[in-house]
Scaffold this motif. Structure first.
Motif, mmCIF file in Angstrom:
data_model
loop_
_atom_site.group_PDB
_atom_site.id
_atom_site.type_symbol
_atom_site.label_atom_id
_atom_site.label_comp_id
_atom_site.label_asym_id
_atom_site.label_seq_id
_atom_site.Cartn_x
_atom_site.Cartn_y
_atom_site.Cartn_z
ATOM 1 N N LEU A 1 23.928 -9.105 11.149
ATOM 2 C CA LEU A 1 23.171 -10.320 10.843
ATOM 3 C C LEU A 1 22.075 -10.545 11.877
ATOM 4 O O LEU A 1 20.996 -11.048 11.551
ATOM 5 C CB LEU A 1 24.102 -11.529 10.777
ATOM 6 C CG LEU A 1 24.993 -11.630 9.539
ATOM 7 C CD1 LEU A 1 25.840 -12.896 9.605
ATOM 8 C CD2 LEU A 1 24.170 -11.605 8.248
ATOM 9 N N THR A 2 22.333 -10.154 13.101
ATOM 10 C CA THR A 2 21.316 -10.273 14.141
ATOM 11 C C THR A 2 20.168 -9.305 13.884
ATOM 12 O O THR A 2 18.990 -9.670 14.004
ATOM 13 C CB THR A 2 21.933 -9.992 15.528
ATOM 14 O OG1 THR A 2 22.958 -10.951 15.791
ATOM 15 C CG2 THR A 2 20.870 -10.089 16.623
ATOM 16 N N HIS B 1 20.975 -18.369 10.574
ATOM 17 C CA HIS B 1 21.187 -18.919 9.230
ATOM 18 C C HIS B 1 22.560 -18.549 8.673
ATOM 19 O O HIS B 1 22.792 -18.686 7.476
ATOM 20 C CB HIS B 1 20.098 -18.402 8.291
ATOM 21 C CG HIS B 1 18.709 -18.657 8.775
ATOM 22 N ND1 HIS B 1 18.078 -19.873 8.614
ATOM 23 C CD2 HIS B 1 17.825 -17.859 9.437
ATOM 24 C CE1 HIS B 1 16.862 -19.813 9.141
ATOM 25 N NE2 HIS B 1 16.684 -18.609 9.651
ATOM 26 N N ARG B 2 23.443 -18.118 9.535
ATOM 27 C CA ARG B 2 24.731 -17.568 9.074
ATOM 28 C C ARG B 2 25.612 -18.585 8.371
ATOM 29 O O ARG B 2 26.470 -18.213 7.581
ATOM 30 C CB ARG B 2 25.486 -16.959 10.249
ATOM 31 C CG ARG B 2 25.887 -17.950 11.343
ATOM 32 C CD ARG B 2 26.407 -17.199 12.563
ATOM 33 N NE ARG B 2 26.830 -18.071 13.654
ATOM 34 C CZ ARG B 2 26.013 -18.625 14.539
ATOM 35 N NH1 ARG B 2 24.705 -18.411 14.440
ATOM 36 N NH2 ARG B 2 26.487 -19.399 15.511
ATOM 37 N N MET C 1 15.572 -13.770 2.373
ATOM 38 C CA MET C 1 16.751 -13.920 3.230
ATOM 39 C C MET C 1 18.018 -13.478 2.498
ATOM 40 O O MET C 1 18.919 -12.882 3.090
ATOM 41 C CB MET C 1 16.859 -15.363 3.716
ATOM 42 C CG MET C 1 15.743 -15.754 4.668
ATOM 43 S SD MET C 1 15.645 -17.542 4.958
ATOM 44 C CE MET C 1 17.083 -17.796 5.983
ATOM 45 N N LYS C 2 18.075 -13.738 1.204
ATOM 46 C CA LYS C 2 19.219 -13.272 0.411
ATOM 47 C C LYS C 2 19.293 -11.753 0.433
ATOM 48 O O LYS C 2 20.373 -11.171 0.575
ATOM 49 C CB LYS C 2 19.103 -13.766 -1.037
ATOM 50 C CG LYS C 2 19.289 -15.262 -1.218
ATOM 51 C CD LYS C 2 19.046 -15.652 -2.670
ATOM 52 C CE LYS C 2 19.086 -17.163 -2.836
ATOM 53 N NZ LYS C 2 18.768 -17.580 -4.226
ATOM 54 N N GLN C 3 18.131 -11.109 0.298
ATOM 55 C CA GLN C 3 18.143 -9.647 0.300
ATOM 56 C C GLN C 3 18.468 -9.100 1.680
ATOM 57 O O GLN C 3 19.102 -8.054 1.803
ATOM 58 C CB GLN C 3 16.799 -9.115 -0.203
ATOM 59 C CG GLN C 3 16.836 -7.674 -0.671
ATOM 60 C CD GLN C 3 17.794 -7.447 -1.831
ATOM 61 O OE1 GLN C 3 18.995 -7.683 -1.734
ATOM 62 N NE2 GLN C 3 17.270 -6.981 -2.948
ATOM 63 N N ARG C 4 18.050 -9.804 2.730
ATOM 64 C CA ARG C 4 18.454 -9.413 4.085
ATOM 65 C C ARG C 4 19.973 -9.449 4.212
ATOM 66 O O ARG C 4 20.582 -8.559 4.809
ATOM 67 C CB ARG C 4 17.831 -10.341 5.127
ATOM 68 C CG ARG C 4 16.372 -10.098 5.422
ATOM 69 C CD ARG C 4 15.918 -10.954 6.591
ATOM 70 N NE ARG C 4 14.557 -10.641 6.987
ATOM 71 C CZ ARG C 4 13.480 -11.278 6.556
ATOM 72 N NH1 ARG C 4 13.622 -12.276 5.687
ATOM 73 N NH2 ARG C 4 12.285 -10.936 6.964
ATOM 74 N N ALA C 5 20.578 -10.505 3.661
ATOM 75 C CA ALA C 5 22.038 -10.626 3.722
ATOM 76 C C ALA C 5 22.708 -9.489 2.956
ATOM 77 O O ALA C 5 23.709 -8.918 3.403
ATOM 78 C CB ALA C 5 22.479 -11.977 3.155
ATOM 79 N N ALA C 6 22.148 -9.144 1.788
ATOM 80 C CA ALA C 6 22.710 -8.054 0.985
ATOM 81 C C ALA C 6 22.595 -6.716 1.720
ATOM 82 O O ALA C 6 23.510 -5.881 1.674
ATOM 83 C CB ALA C 6 21.997 -7.986 -0.373
ATOM 84 N N ILE C 7 21.474 -6.507 2.399
ATOM 85 C CA ILE C 7 21.278 -5.269 3.156
ATOM 86 C C ILE C 7 22.229 -5.214 4.346
ATOM 87 O O ILE C 7 22.841 -4.177 4.629
ATOM 88 C CB ILE C 7 19.812 -5.144 3.607
ATOM 89 C CG1 ILE C 7 18.920 -4.891 2.384
ATOM 90 C CG2 ILE C 7 19.640 -4.032 4.635
ATOM 91 C CD1 ILE C 7 17.428 -4.985 2.678
ATOM 92 N N ALA C 8 22.376 -6.334 5.049
ATOM 93 C CA ALA C 8 23.309 -6.385 6.182
ATOM 94 C C ALA C 8 24.733 -6.102 5.716
ATOM 95 O O ALA C 8 25.482 -5.375 6.380
ATOM 96 C CB ALA C 8 23.241 -7.762 6.847
ATOM 97 N N ARG C 9 25.102 -6.650 4.576
ATOM 98 C CA ARG C 9 26.442 -6.434 4.025
ATOM 99 C C ARG C 9 26.674 -4.960 3.714
ATOM 100 O O ARG C 9 27.747 -4.415 3.978
ATOM 101 C CB ARG C 9 26.607 -7.279 2.759
ATOM 102 C CG ARG C 9 27.956 -7.165 2.082
ATOM 103 C CD ARG C 9 28.039 -8.044 0.854
ATOM 104 N NE ARG C 9 27.004 -7.710 -0.130
ATOM 105 C CZ ARG C 9 26.794 -8.401 -1.250
ATOM 106 N NH1 ARG C 9 27.531 -9.465 -1.522
ATOM 107 N NH2 ARG C 9 25.852 -8.034 -2.095
#
Length: 268
Positions: free
Chosen positions: A121-122, A129-130, A141-149
């Motif tokens: 996430l960092t 925004h966690r 930001m949603k896609q960033r979260a999906a990529i991090a996941r």
């Protein structure tokens, strides 16, 4: 044998009007560490190929071998990022990533799993925004979260299905750069999870394919689509966007792709 090997892949869907052949005789070998993009007109079976590698679709004929093992279904050795984010709306950004890490690494301590979530996430810039839920953040930001996941569980192969297609041009370019940086990042979490350095991406964006890929696979028009040609992108890594877009090789590859996809005569 290559790290990832698609051997004589065919896919047929039964319909009321008879069998509909989406893919025929698709053969593709991907080496470990390669970034390969699939490109072609709508309906050419790009996403079907990706879903077969993900184990979400069964082949009608042929087989897929990953690291000397046949793919028979979904598994944590393959991470998938879709265009529509696919985040769980009732969980926070943190919860969406932790849920997957917890499922894939049941034997690790809570602290270890939390450290993995924090690390990724960092990297994608979401640590602040966690605690927000998906409906409280932007599409980028949603896609960033999906990529991090996807990266957090250290899949052997990352599968991207038009991951930036729904985003505006500026956000798309930013996330492409972040993806490059994420793949090149190092740290204890990356090593512990096995790392992710092999990627297959479906895209309609020629510039995106050139910037990110080592090879670009051009599909023929469907139905009964197959591979038309495979174009090498001999640009050194790490790639810096301002340098890549002005490189002669970039323009040569783009011209070749335009000729295959749209019949634009090559400039000789």
């Amino acid at each position: 044998m290559a790290y990832l090997d698609l051997q004589n892949i065919g896919k047929v869907y039964p319909t009321k009007q008879g069998d509909f052949e989406v893919l025929q005789n698709v053969n593709l070998s991907v080496e470990r560490g390669e970034f390969v993009s699939l490109i072609g007109h709508s309906g050419c079976g790009k996403s079907t190929v990706l879903n077969i590698v993900a184990g979400l679709e069964k082949t009608t004929t042929g087989s897929v071998i990953l690291d000397d093992k046949p793919i028979t279904g979904p598994g944590p050795d393959r991470g998938v990022v879709f265009q529509n984010y696919s985040l769980l709306p009732w969980l926070t950004v943190w919860g969406n990533v932790y849920e997957v890490v917890d499922a894939v690494f049941p034997d690790r301590s809570k602290n270890e799993k939390e450290s993995i979530v924090e690390h990724f996430l960092t990297i994608v810039g979401l640590w602040k925004h966690r605690h927000k839920r998906p409906d409280e953040i932007s599409g980028g930001m949603k896609q960033r979260a999906a990529i991090a996941r996807a990266f957090a569980v250290g899949p052997q192969v990352l599968l991207l299905d038009e991951p930036f297609g729904a985003l505006d041009a500026l956000t798309r370019a930013t996330l492409q750069d972040e993806l490059v940086n994420l793949m090149g990042s190092t740290g204890e979490e990356d090593e512990a999870n096995g790392g992710t350095d092999t990627v297959i991406m479906v895209t309609h964006d020629i510039d995106e394919a050139i910037f990110l890929s080592d090879r670009i696979v051009v599909m023929t028009n469907g139905p009964s689509a197959t591979i038309d040609t495979v174009i090498d992108v001999p640009l050194k890594r790490p790639r810096i966007r301002s340098e890549v877009i002005n490189h002669p090789i970039y323009h040569e590859v783009k011209q070749e792709l335009l000729e295959y996809l749209h019949g634009v005569p090559a400039v000789r």
